[in-house]
Write an enzyme that holds these catalytic residues in place. Structure first.
Site, short mmCIF file in Angstrom:
data_model
loop_
_atom_site.label_atom_id
_atom_site.label_comp_id
_atom_site.label_asym_id
_atom_site.label_seq_id
_atom_site.Cartn_x
_atom_site.Cartn_y
_atom_site.Cartn_z
N LYS A 69 3.80 22.34 -3.00
CA LYS A 69 2.40 22.62 -3.24
C LYS A 69 1.60 22.67 -1.92
O LYS A 69 0.88 23.63 -1.66
CB LYS A 69 1.81 21.55 -4.17
CG LYS A 69 0.32 21.59 -4.34
CD LYS A 69 -0.14 22.85 -5.06
CE LYS A 69 -1.56 22.65 -5.57
NZ LYS A 69 -2.51 22.43 -4.50
N ARG A 105 -0.99 8.03 2.13
CA ARG A 105 -0.89 9.27 2.90
C ARG A 105 -0.87 9.02 4.40
O ARG A 105 -0.58 9.94 5.17
CB ARG A 105 -2.05 10.20 2.55
CG ARG A 105 -2.20 10.45 1.05
CD ARG A 105 -3.51 11.08 0.70
NE ARG A 105 -3.79 10.97 -0.72
CZ ARG A 105 -4.34 9.92 -1.31
NH1 ARG A 105 -4.69 8.88 -0.56
NH2 ARG A 105 -4.52 9.91 -2.61
#
Length: 280
Positions: A209, A167
């Site tokens: 999402k 990430r």
DNA sequence: GCCCAGGTATAAA
DNA sequence: TTTATACATGGG
């Protein structure tokens, strides 16, 4: 100190804070009080029946916290509207009737939900805490969430050292894009849901999402409401108790709800199905 | 020690 | 267009 923050039905401090919308709060197991952190603010809150109290924090922050917890909105009407003619939503609403949609600061929400991908809540909270400690302003015993400019000091390698894993590159891209401009509150307010979602999804590592979570938990875009928190509550209700809802029933309802985006709903529910081991 | 997570990018079918 | 995998890491 014990200042009344709000008194009214349809709000549960615990349901709201523990519904996965935010990752910086702590519960005192002894007293049941919650410490909530938002940007560079902190407050300790307790609920007794319909009364919510600010037990520690700045009195002048009370209007901020009322806005943060979205206390002035009529959730009775909102819930009625959401549940009307929809068995799954009705189930969700009755499962957690006290959930409010938080109005969190945009950048904090964006970064938190980028961290959330393929990650579980305890670890997301750990990562967020480390991000604050490393790059946020020291507030005396705790740290504020870093601003975009503060987080711009971080490069991929240092974020990986903090434990962000894959990430890290997503965070770097998000910070770069936010710092470049175009994400000011007034600019985001002008955009419709579709445009907003497309804008967010330009950021590496932000898919539907995360984009929807940011719209839901920061920008008050109720129109995407069913896509997340309530569906999750339904899944929990289905998994942990009550009349079990079949995955098929959930999929059919979701397909009806999302219309053209049934594919997303399927994918979404597939993940939750796998996660919660519902259905086959 | 093993399992797996509030997903997304990417490749493959 | 739809479906399957890799991904980094550490909390439980």
């Amino acid at each position: 100190m014990k200042q009344i923050l709000w008194s009214g039905a349809d709000f549960s401090l615990s349901q709201t804070l523990e519904s996965g919308q935010c990752f910086r709060f702590e519960k005192d197991a002894g007293t049941g009080a919650y410490t909530a952190f938002a940007g560079d603010r902190a407050g300790v809150f307790m609920q007794e029946g319909p009364d919510v109290f600010l037990c520690k924090g700045r009195v002048e922050d009370i209007p901020f916290w009322r806005q943060y917890f979205d206390l002035e909105r009529d959730y009775g009407t909102l819930k009625e509207r959401l549940a009307a003619g929809d068995a799954v939503m009705a189930e969700a609403v009755s499962f957690a009737p006290g959930i409010h949609l938080l109005r969190q600061e945009f950048f904090e929400t964006l970064i938190s939900f980028i961290l959330s991908q393929n990650n579980h809540i305890p670890r997301i909270r750990g990562l967020a805490a480390r991000l604050c400690a490393e790059y946020g302003k020291e507030m005396g015993g705790w740290s504020a969430f870093p601003t975009p400019e503060e987080l711009a000091r971080a490069d991929e390698a240092s974020l990986r050292r903090l434990g962000c894993g894959f990430r890290a590159v997503y965070l770097v891209d998000a910070v770069k894009k936010v710092c470049a401009g175009g994400y000011a509150a007034e600019e985001l307010e002008r955009l419709g849901t579709e445009e907003l979602r497309a804008r967010f999804m330009e950021i590496k590592g932000v898919g539907r999402k995360v984009a929807d979570c940011v719209m839901l938990f920061s920008l008050g875009r109720y129109e995407v409401f069913p896509a997340d928190v309530w569906i999750r509550r339904v899944m929990e209700a289905a998994y942990f108790g009550g009349e079990p809802l079949s995955l098929r029933a959930l999929q059919e309802t979701a397909a009806a709800r999302f219309g053209k985006d049934a594919g997303f709903a399927q994918q979404y529910l597939f993940h939750y199905g796998r996660m919660k081991k519902i259905g086959k």
